[in-house]
Scaffold this motif. Structure first.
Motif, PDB file in Angstrom:
ATOM      1  N   GLU A  10       0.876  -1.164   0.000  1.00  0.00           N
ATOM      2  CA  GLU A  10       0.000   0.000   0.000  1.00  0.00           C
ATOM      3  C   GLU A  10       0.917   1.219   0.000  1.00  0.00           C
ATOM      4  OE1 GLU A  10      -3.520   2.124   2.681  1.00  0.00           O
ATOM      5  OE2 GLU A  10      -2.598   0.252   3.363  1.00  0.00           O
ATOM      6  N   ALA A  11       1.106   1.784  -1.175  1.00  0.00           N
ATOM      7  CA  ALA A  11       2.080   2.858  -1.373  1.00  0.00           C
ATOM      8  C   ALA A  11       1.384   4.206  -1.278  1.00  0.00           C
ATOM      9  CB  ALA A  11       2.767   2.697  -2.728  1.00  0.00           C
ATOM     10  N   GLY A  12       1.565   4.865  -0.159  1.00  0.00           N
ATOM     11  CA  GLY A  12       0.948   6.166   0.041  1.00  0.00           C
ATOM     12  C   GLY A  12       1.960   7.284  -0.062  1.00  0.00           C
ATOM     13  N   GLY A  13       1.475   8.472  -0.261  1.00  0.00           N
ATOM     14  CA  GLY A  13       2.367   9.623  -0.353  1.00  0.00           C
ATOM     15  C   GLY A  13       3.053   9.957   0.952  1.00  0.00           C
ATOM     16  N   THR A  14       2.476   9.507   2.069  1.00  0.00           N
ATOM     17  CA  THR A  14       3.061   9.758   3.384  1.00  0.00           C
ATOM     18  C   THR A  14       3.802   8.547   3.923  1.00  0.00           C
ATOM     19  OG1 THR A  14       1.290  11.323   3.895  1.00  0.00           O
ATOM     20  CG2 THR A  14       2.535  10.461   5.756  1.00  0.00           C
ATOM     21  N   LYS A  15       3.223   7.355   3.719  1.00  0.00           N
ATOM     22  CA  LYS A  15       3.859   6.147   4.226  1.00  0.00           C
ATOM     23  C   LYS A  15       3.557   4.965   3.317  1.00  0.00           C
ATOM     24  CE  LYS A  15       0.002   4.805   7.227  1.00  0.00           C
ATOM     25  NZ  LYS A  15      -0.469   4.553   8.586  1.00  0.00           N
ATOM     26  N   PHE A  16       4.407   3.947   3.397  1.00  0.00           N
ATOM     27  CA  PHE A  16       4.200   2.660   2.740  1.00  0.00           C
ATOM     28  C   PHE A  16       3.826   1.638   3.810  1.00  0.00           C
ATOM     29  CE2 PHE A  16       5.704   4.457  -0.989  1.00  0.00           C
ATOM     30  CZ  PHE A  16       5.976   3.544  -2.009  1.00  0.00           C
ATOM     31  N   VAL A  17       2.825   0.828   3.504  1.00  0.00           N
ATOM     32  CA  VAL A  17       2.466  -0.300   4.365  1.00  0.00           C
ATOM     33  C   VAL A  17       2.668  -1.565   3.551  1.00  0.00           C
ATOM     34  CG1 VAL A  17       0.674  -1.412   5.732  1.00  0.00           C
ATOM     35  CG2 VAL A  17       0.766   1.095   5.611  1.00  0.00           C
ATOM     36  N   CYS A  18       3.565  -2.424   4.015  1.00  0.00           N
ATOM     37  CA  CYS A  18       3.854  -3.682   3.328  1.00  0.00           C
ATOM     38  C   CYS A  18       3.421  -4.842   4.228  1.00  0.00           C
ATOM     39  CB  CYS A  18       5.345  -3.811   3.033  1.00  0.00           C
ATOM     40  SG  CYS A  18       5.987  -2.537   1.926  1.00  0.00           S
ATOM     41  N   ALA A  19       2.849  -5.863   3.596  1.00  0.00           N
ATOM     42  CA  ALA A  19       2.355  -6.998   4.382  1.00  0.00           C
ATOM     43  C   ALA A  19       2.489  -8.275   3.574  1.00  0.00           C
ATOM     44  CB  ALA A  19       0.903  -6.777   4.795  1.00  0.00           C
ATOM     45  N   VAL A  20       2.532  -9.379   4.292  1.00  0.00           N
ATOM     46  CA  VAL A  20       2.525 -10.711   3.687  1.00  0.00           C
ATOM     47  C   VAL A  20       1.328 -11.463   4.247  1.00  0.00           C
ATOM     48  CG1 VAL A  20       3.760 -12.902   3.473  1.00  0.00           C
ATOM     49  CG2 VAL A  20       5.010 -10.733   3.352  1.00  0.00           C
ATOM     50  N   GLY A  21       0.569 -12.099   3.350  1.00  0.00           N
ATOM     51  CA  GLY A  21      -0.612 -12.837   3.753  1.00  0.00           C
ATOM     52  C   GLY A  21      -0.556 -14.274   3.282  1.00  0.00           C
ATOM     53  N   ASP A  22      -1.329 -15.124   3.952  1.00  0.00           N
ATOM     54  CA  ASP A  22      -1.371 -16.523   3.578  1.00  0.00           C
ATOM     55  C   ASP A  22      -2.457 -16.765   2.533  1.00  0.00           C
ATOM     56  OD1 ASP A  22      -3.841 -16.594   4.900  1.00  0.00           O
ATOM     57  OD2 ASP A  22      -3.025 -17.524   6.708  1.00  0.00           O
ATOM     58  N   GLU A  23      -2.683 -18.037   2.186  1.00  0.00           N
ATOM     59  CA  GLU A  23      -3.615 -18.355   1.102  1.00  0.00           C
ATOM     60  C   GLU A  23      -5.070 -18.065   1.459  1.00  0.00           C
ATOM     61  OE1 GLU A  23      -2.937 -22.973   2.441  1.00  0.00           O
ATOM     62  OE2 GLU A  23      -2.184 -22.221   0.543  1.00  0.00           O
ATOM     63  N   ASN A  24      -5.323 -17.791   2.747  1.00  0.00           N
ATOM     64  CA  ASN A  24      -6.663 -17.376   3.173  1.00  0.00           C
ATOM     65  C   ASN A  24      -6.749 -15.865   3.356  1.00  0.00           C
ATOM     66  OD1 ASN A  24      -7.765 -20.061   3.345  1.00  0.00           O
ATOM     67  ND2 ASN A  24      -6.527 -20.338   5.196  1.00  0.00           N
ATOM     68  N   PHE A  25      -5.719 -15.156   2.897  1.00  0.00           N
ATOM     69  CA  PHE A  25      -5.658 -13.695   2.926  1.00  0.00           C
ATOM     70  C   PHE A  25      -5.555 -13.131   4.343  1.00  0.00           C
ATOM     71  CE2 PHE A  25      -8.580 -14.626  -0.804  1.00  0.00           C
ATOM     72  CZ  PHE A  25      -7.537 -14.731  -1.714  1.00  0.00           C
ATOM     73  N   ASN A  26      -5.018 -13.926   5.256  1.00  0.00           N
ATOM     74  CA  ASN A  26      -4.762 -13.448   6.611  1.00  0.00           C
ATOM     75  C   ASN A  26      -3.365 -12.845   6.685  1.00  0.00           C
ATOM     76  OD1 ASN A  26      -7.225 -14.485   7.784  1.00  0.00           O
ATOM     77  ND2 ASN A  26      -6.323 -16.522   7.581  1.00  0.00           N
ATOM     78  N   VAL A  27      -3.221 -11.722   7.374  1.00  0.00           N
ATOM     79  CA  VAL A  27      -1.912 -11.090   7.535  1.00  0.00           C
ATOM     80  C   VAL A  27      -1.057 -11.951   8.458  1.00  0.00           C
ATOM     81  CG1 VAL A  27      -0.676  -9.089   8.422  1.00  0.00           C
ATOM     82  CG2 VAL A  27      -2.838  -8.769   7.194  1.00  0.00           C
ATOM     83  N   ILE A  28       0.151 -12.301   7.974  1.00  0.00           N
ATOM     84  CA  ILE A  28       1.068 -13.042   8.834  1.00  0.00           C
ATOM     85  C   ILE A  28       2.282 -12.196   9.222  1.00  0.00           C
ATOM     86  CG2 ILE A  28       0.342 -15.304   7.992  1.00  0.00           C
ATOM     87  CD1 ILE A  28       2.788 -15.405   6.232  1.00  0.00           C
ATOM     88  N   ASP A  29       2.496 -11.097   8.508  1.00  0.00           N
ATOM     89  CA  ASP A  29       3.564 -10.172   8.872  1.00  0.00           C
ATOM     90  C   ASP A  29       3.273  -8.830   8.200  1.00  0.00           C
ATOM     91  OD1 ASP A  29       6.339 -10.228  10.293  1.00  0.00           O
ATOM     92  OD2 ASP A  29       6.655  -9.041   8.483  1.00  0.00           O
ATOM     93  N   GLN A  30       3.689  -7.750   8.859  1.00  0.00           N
ATOM     94  CA  GLN A  30       3.397  -6.423   8.323  1.00  0.00           C
ATOM     95  C   GLN A  30       4.409  -5.418   8.836  1.00  0.00           C
ATOM     96  OE1 GLN A  30      -0.446  -4.651   9.501  1.00  0.00           O
ATOM     97  NE2 GLN A  30      -0.776  -4.155   7.357  1.00  0.00           N
ATOM     98  N   THR A  31       4.693  -4.394   8.024  1.00  0.00           N
ATOM     99  CA  THR A  31       5.562  -3.304   8.453  1.00  0.00           C
ATOM    100  C   THR A  31       5.122  -2.032   7.746  1.00  0.00           C
ATOM    101  OG1 THR A  31       7.879  -2.629   8.730  1.00  0.00           O
ATOM    102  CG2 THR A  31       7.296  -3.598   6.610  1.00  0.00           C
ATOM    103  N   GLN A  32       5.581  -0.905   8.239  1.00  0.00           N
ATOM    104  CA  GLN A  32       5.333   0.361   7.553  1.00  0.00           C
ATOM    105  C   GLN A  32       6.503   1.295   7.794  1.00  0.00           C
ATOM    106  OE1 GLN A  32       1.597   1.538   9.577  1.00  0.00           O
ATOM    107  NE2 GLN A  32       2.714   3.296  10.373  1.00  0.00           N
ATOM    108  N   PHE A  33       6.670   2.237   6.878  1.00  0.00           N
ATOM    109  CA  PHE A  33       7.764   3.203   6.986  1.00  0.00           C
ATOM    110  C   PHE A  33       7.410   4.447   6.169  1.00  0.00           C
ATOM    111  CE2 PHE A  33       8.764  -0.472   4.298  1.00  0.00           C
ATOM    112  CZ  PHE A  33       8.777   0.096   3.026  1.00  0.00           C
ATOM    113  N   PRO A  34       8.043   5.567   6.462  1.00  0.00           N
ATOM    114  CA  PRO A  34       7.715   6.812   5.758  1.00  0.00           C
ATOM    115  C   PRO A  34       8.090   6.752   4.279  1.00  0.00           C
ATOM    116  CG  PRO A  34       8.970   7.251   7.765  1.00  0.00           C
ATOM    117  CD  PRO A  34       9.045   5.774   7.520  1.00  0.00           C
ATOM    118  N   THR A  35       7.337   7.472   3.475  1.00  0.00           N
ATOM    119  CA  THR A  35       7.662   7.633   2.061  1.00  0.00           C
ATOM    120  C   THR A  35       8.709   8.730   1.942  1.00  0.00           C
ATOM    121  OG1 THR A  35       5.382   7.059   1.496  1.00  0.00           O
ATOM    122  CG2 THR A  35       6.720   8.081  -0.237  1.00  0.00           C
TER     123      THR A  35
END
Length: 298
Positions: A10-35
């Motif tokens: 999720e690439a935003g003008g203020t921050k990026f949110v990156c995530a990894v999900g499993d085959e059921n679309f559940n979040v298993i890991d996530q991070t965010q940082f400034p753009t």
């Protein structure tokens, strides 16, 4: 058997949110940082996903404007954008240099719209279309109709529609550098401070500025209602508190005057269903699977 892993950006003008999900679309890991700069930000994206043994596909939802025309020489680029330093950036190309997997490329608000569409359809199979308006630093709109996005040659630039000015707001010229008093120019988050010197987050809900902005957003909902008749309109982004959405419903009632039957306004004009600002992440996971399916059918 190795499980499927989907990457969401999720690439935003203020921050990026990156995530990894499993085959059921559940979040298993996530991070965010400034753009920050493109080189620094995309390097952080790549480093994050390289930590995993495999990513099977990506859903990438980016701020823009972006090029979504697959026949274009600049497909996958962030093109002319007000975000300093980010114009003409080959975002998708950089990702493909590092990950040889299917990727779905769309706008940030489309990612949210798709997540909300899938969620709404789970709860009500009669849902065939949703529109998602995000109101924050800017204003964007994504619409999904029978599982496909609105827009062929490009994505909608709905924030730049024209609206009728509120009688108590005629002296405000608007903040859009291209159009002045388009929807984004008079109703986005920064317009609070531009009008009054006070940020929206610090403006009490009883301040008349909220009613003025609700008047403009209600017009936007009416425009969507009469053009393609969505099953529901979702209002997201930092401006869209429950109290504000209630004001939009009230303005919609006054302005639309029951012209068409949209059912219960509490079900028609809503906040996002997916909690914790997770609409885009969930939508990206589903779009990553869609990218795999589309590649198989090519």
């Amino acid at each position: 058997m190795m499980i499927m892993l989907y990457g969401s950006i999720e690439a935003g003008g203020t921050k990026f949110v990156c995530a990894v999900g499993d085959e059921n679309f559940n979040v298993i890991d996530q991070t965010q940082f400034p753009t920050t700069t493109p080189d620094e930000t995309l390097a952080r994206v790549i480093k994050y996903f390289k930590k995993f043994d495999h990513i099977d596909a990506f859903g990438i939802a980016s701020f823009g404007p972006i090029d979504v025309d697959k026949d274009s020489e600049t497909y996958g680029w962030i093109i002319k954008t007000p975000k300093k330093g980010w114009s003409n950036i080959d975002f998708l190309g950089k990702m493909k240099e590092n990950f040889d997997v299917p990727m779905y490329w769309t706008t940030d608000v489309n990612g949210s719209a798709y997540g909300e569409y899938i969620s709404a359809k789970k709860n009500d199979e009669s849902i065939k279309s949703v529109a998602y308006i995000t109101i924050g630093t800017g204003i964007g709109m994504g619409a999904v109709i029978n599982g496909e996005f609105l827009g062929v040659e490009g994505t909608p630039e709905f924030g730049h529609i024209k609206v009728k000015r509120h009688r108590d707001d005629l002296d405000f010229k608007g903040i859009c550098p291209w159009h002045g008093d388009c929807l984004e120019g008079v109703a986005s988050g920064p317009t609070f401070e531009a009008r009054n010197g006070v940020k929206g987050i610090d403006t009490p809900i009883v301040d008349p500025t909220w009613d003025i902005i609700a008047y403009y957003v209600a017009q936007a909902v009416i425009d969507l209602t009469v053009t393609f008749r969505p099953n529901k309109v979702i209002l997201g982004g930092g401006v869209c508190t429950p109290d504000f959405i209630a004001k939009v419903r009230a303005q919609f009632t006054l302005l639309f005057n029951n012209y068409l039957n949209v059912g219960s306004l509490e079900k028609y004009i809503t906040a996002p269903e997916i909690a914790h600002n997770g609409s885009a992440t969930f939508g990206d996971f589903v779009l990553a699977q869609k990218a795999i399916d589309e590649q198989k059918n090519d």
